[in-house]
Design a protein around this motif. Sequence first.
Motif, PDB file in Angstrom:
ATOM      1  N   HIS A  36       0.818  -1.217   0.000  1.00  0.00           N
ATOM      2  CA  HIS A  36       0.000   0.000   0.000  1.00  0.00           C
ATOM      3  C   HIS A  36       0.853   1.269   0.000  1.00  0.00           C
ATOM      4  O   HIS A  36       0.408   2.302  -0.494  1.00  0.00           O
ATOM      5  N   LEU A  37       2.053   1.195   0.548  1.00  0.00           N
ATOM      6  CA  LEU A  37       2.936   2.358   0.537  1.00  0.00           C
ATOM      7  C   LEU A  37       3.360   2.733  -0.885  1.00  0.00           C
ATOM      8  O   LEU A  37       3.568   3.903  -1.191  1.00  0.00           O
ATOM      9  N   PHE A  38       3.506   1.724  -1.747  1.00  0.00           N
ATOM     10  CA  PHE A  38       3.958   1.958  -3.108  1.00  0.00           C
ATOM     11  C   PHE A  38       2.809   1.997  -4.119  1.00  0.00           C
ATOM     12  O   PHE A  38       3.044   2.034  -5.326  1.00  0.00           O
ATOM     13  N   ALA A  39       1.576   1.989  -3.648  1.00  0.00           N
ATOM     14  CA  ALA A  39       0.421   1.930  -4.555  1.00  0.00           C
ATOM     15  C   ALA A  39       0.371   3.133  -5.493  1.00  0.00           C
ATOM     16  O   ALA A  39       0.086   2.974  -6.685  1.00  0.00           O
ATOM     17  N   THR A  40       0.659   4.309  -4.999  1.00  0.00           N
ATOM     18  CA  THR A  40       0.566   5.488  -5.864  1.00  0.00           C
ATOM     19  C   THR A  40       1.626   5.473  -6.960  1.00  0.00           C
ATOM     20  O   THR A  40       1.350   5.889  -8.084  1.00  0.00           O
ATOM     21  N   SER A  41       2.822   4.975  -6.660  1.00  0.00           N
ATOM     22  CA  SER A  41       3.855   4.916  -7.699  1.00  0.00           C
ATOM     23  C   SER A  41       3.566   3.829  -8.726  1.00  0.00           C
ATOM     24  O   SER A  41       4.018   3.911  -9.865  1.00  0.00           O
TER      25      SER A  41
END
Length: 88
Positions: A36-41
């Motif tokens: 979830h931390l890397f979802a936007t990237s």
Amino acid sequence: MDPGVDKATGDAYWRRTSSLMWIMMAIWAIAGFGVHLFATSLNTIVILGFPLGFYMAAQGSLIIFVVSLFWFASRQNAIDEEFGVEEE
């Protein structure tokens, strides 16, 4: 454990079971929070009309959880068989 099992065997069994548990906790933490931390990237990649970040956050982590549960059960059964405490 069977009351007739010596302390060294019981300690070895617990060490193996405990280390497997900590590995599972790490997998769950990475799948639960890391994805979830890397979802936007990941949203720059689109698959079937959905951003990859959305898919991984919504479905990918659940798939990882299910697969890891089967892997955990398999590994724990192998440890149980190794120490002679398997269930029928």
